[in-house]
Design an enzyme around this catalytic site. Structure first.
Site, PDB file in Angstrom:
ATOM      1  N   HIS A  19       1.077  -1.325  -0.088  1.00 12.45           N
ATOM      2  CA  HIS A  19      -0.090   0.039  -0.062  1.00 12.45           C
ATOM      3  C   HIS A  19       1.002   1.140  -0.075  1.00 12.45           C
ATOM      4  CE1 HIS A  19      -3.321  -2.654   2.455  1.00 12.45           C
ATOM      5  NE2 HIS A  19      -3.315  -2.549   1.153  1.00 12.45           N
ATOM      6  N   LYS A  53     -18.153  -6.308   6.106  1.00 13.21           N
ATOM      7  CA  LYS A  53     -16.100  -7.413   6.468  1.00 13.21           C
ATOM      8  C   LYS A  53     -15.670  -7.360   7.514  1.00 13.21           C
ATOM      9  CE  LYS A  53     -12.355  -7.271   2.983  1.00 13.21           C
ATOM     10  NZ  LYS A  53     -11.830  -6.386   1.543  1.00 13.21           N
ATOM     11  N   ARG A  76      -1.999  -5.693  -8.333  1.00 16.45           N
ATOM     12  CA  ARG A  76      -0.803  -7.289  -8.802  1.00 16.45           C
ATOM     13  C   ARG A  76      -0.278  -7.628  -9.726  1.00 16.45           C
ATOM     14  NH1 ARG A  76      -3.045  -7.692  -2.869  1.00 16.45           N
ATOM     15  NH2 ARG A  76      -5.357  -7.250  -3.756  1.00 16.45           N
ATOM     16  N   SER A 120      -2.719  -7.646   2.755  1.00 15.86           N
ATOM     17  CA  SER A 120      -2.910  -8.042   3.737  1.00 15.86           C
ATOM     18  C   SER A 120      -3.228  -9.016   4.809  1.00 15.86           C
ATOM     19  CB  SER A 120      -4.433  -6.673   4.638  1.00 15.86           C
ATOM     20  OG  SER A 120      -3.515  -5.744   4.477  1.00 15.86           O
TER      21      SER A 120
HETATM   22  P1  ADP Z   1      -9.831  -3.392  -0.623  1.00 15.75           P
HETATM   23  O1  ADP Z   1     -10.770  -4.619   0.842  1.00 15.75           O
HETATM   24  O2  ADP Z   1     -10.854  -2.800  -1.087  1.00 15.75           O
HETATM   25  O3  ADP Z   1      -9.170  -4.461  -1.688  1.00 15.75           O
HETATM   26  P2  ADP Z   1      -7.622  -3.252   0.373  1.00 15.75           P
HETATM   27  O4  ADP Z   1      -6.838  -2.655   1.332  1.00 15.75           O
HETATM   28  O5  ADP Z   1      -6.890  -4.509   0.678  1.00 15.75           O
HETATM   29  O6  ADP Z   1      -9.341  -3.120   0.410  1.00 15.75           O
HETATM   30  O7  ADP Z   1      -6.287  -3.275  -0.662  1.00 15.75           O
HETATM   31  C1  ADP Z   1      -6.518  -1.299  -1.384  1.00 15.75           C
HETATM   32  C2  ADP Z   1      -5.894  -1.319  -2.866  1.00 15.75           C
HETATM   33  O8  ADP Z   1      -4.376  -1.291  -1.753  1.00 15.75           O
HETATM   34  C3  ADP Z   1      -6.836  -2.196  -3.856  1.00 15.75           C
HETATM   35  O9  ADP Z   1      -6.619  -1.802  -4.899  1.00 15.75           O
HETATM   36  C4  ADP Z   1      -5.351  -3.527  -2.959  1.00 15.75           C
HETATM   37  O10 ADP Z   1      -5.224  -3.890  -4.931  1.00 15.75           O
HETATM   38  C5  ADP Z   1      -4.291  -2.195  -3.460  1.00 15.75           C
HETATM   39  N1  ADP Z   1      -2.851  -3.020  -2.918  1.00 15.75           N
HETATM   40  C6  ADP Z   1      -3.295  -4.258  -1.980  1.00 15.75           C
HETATM   41  N2  ADP Z   1      -1.913  -4.987  -1.737  1.00 15.75           N
HETATM   42  C7  ADP Z   1      -1.394  -3.943  -2.657  1.00 15.75           C
HETATM   43  C8  ADP Z   1       0.588  -4.131  -2.752  1.00 15.75           C
HETATM   44  N3  ADP Z   1       1.246  -5.099  -1.567  1.00 15.75           N
HETATM   45  N4  ADP Z   1       0.994  -3.759  -3.648  1.00 15.75           N
HETATM   46  C9  ADP Z   1      -0.693  -2.699  -4.910  1.00 15.75           C
HETATM   47  N5  ADP Z   1      -1.364  -2.600  -4.224  1.00 15.75           N
HETATM   48  C10 ADP Z   1      -2.059  -3.200  -3.343  1.00 15.75           C
END
Ligand code: ADP
Length: 161
Positions: free
Chosen positions: A18, A42, A91, A129
């Site tokens: 992130h 969630k 990703r 995450s």
């Molecule tokens: P959500 O539940 O909205 O997907 P996340 O916190 O899991 O929330 O992810 C928020 C955004 O960050 C999403 O667009 C996800 O694809 C992106 N994201 C999550 N992990 C990574 C990572 N390791 N590298 C790049 N983008 C990421």
């Protein structure tokens, strides 16, 4: 030039993946608003206050980044903040279907907002995450995937301190 970009997500918890996306977005937009979803539908490990606090702590000192929480549609948040860009991370192909569907839906809901996809450094491409939480729960080393503060918070939360 769009002034504010919103980077919405669950951030349960925020990872270096992130943070990599935020760094790239900061180079493109005057302000990046990291928007932490309340996520009533969630189940999260950290509650929204904890997720916001962790994001604020790891992003402290970065001049053009702000963190907020939200419990409305992302496009509604964009309208309220006068933002015209939503940033999301891509990703791998695996992310594509879901992200594409969301972007199309958001386009229909608010034609003034564009979704911009950014890709992290290769080393964060298989990071999520959920994976971090699984590894931490099994006492694995996550220090190269999350900020020290997040590592501490995960250990404390999972009783591994
Ligand atoms: P959500 O539940 O909205 O997907 P996340 O916190 O899991 O929330 O992810 C928020 C955004 O960050 C999403 O667009 C996800 O694809 C992106 N994201 C999550 N992990 C990574 C990572 N390791 N590298 C790049 N983008 C990421």
């Amino acid at each position: 030039m769009p002034a504010t970009a919103i980077y919405p997500g669950t951030f349960d918890p925020i990872t270096l993946g992130h943070q990599d996306i935020i760094r790239r977005a900061r180079n493109l937009f005057a302000e990046v608003l990291v928007a932490v979803a309340t996520s009533q539908h969630k189940t999260t490990l950290f509650n929204v206050e904890e997720r916001v606090a962790l994001a604020q702590q790891v992003l402290a000192g970065q001049s053009n980044v702000a963190v907020c929480r939200f419990d409305c549609l992302v496009v509604e948040l964009a309208r309220r903040r006068r933002a015209h860009v939503i940033v999301r991370g891509l990703r791998a192909v695996l992310d594509f279907d879901y992200e594409f569907q969301m972007a199309i839906m958001n386009q229909r809901l608010n034609t003034d907002v564009e979704t911009v996809f950014l890709t992290p450094s290769e080393r964060y491409c298989s990071l999520s995450s959920s994976l971090i939480k699984e590894i931490a729960a099994l006492s694995g080393d996550i220090s190269s995937f999350v900020h020290d503060r997040v590592n501490e918070a995960l250990r404390a939360k999972l009783g591994k301190a």
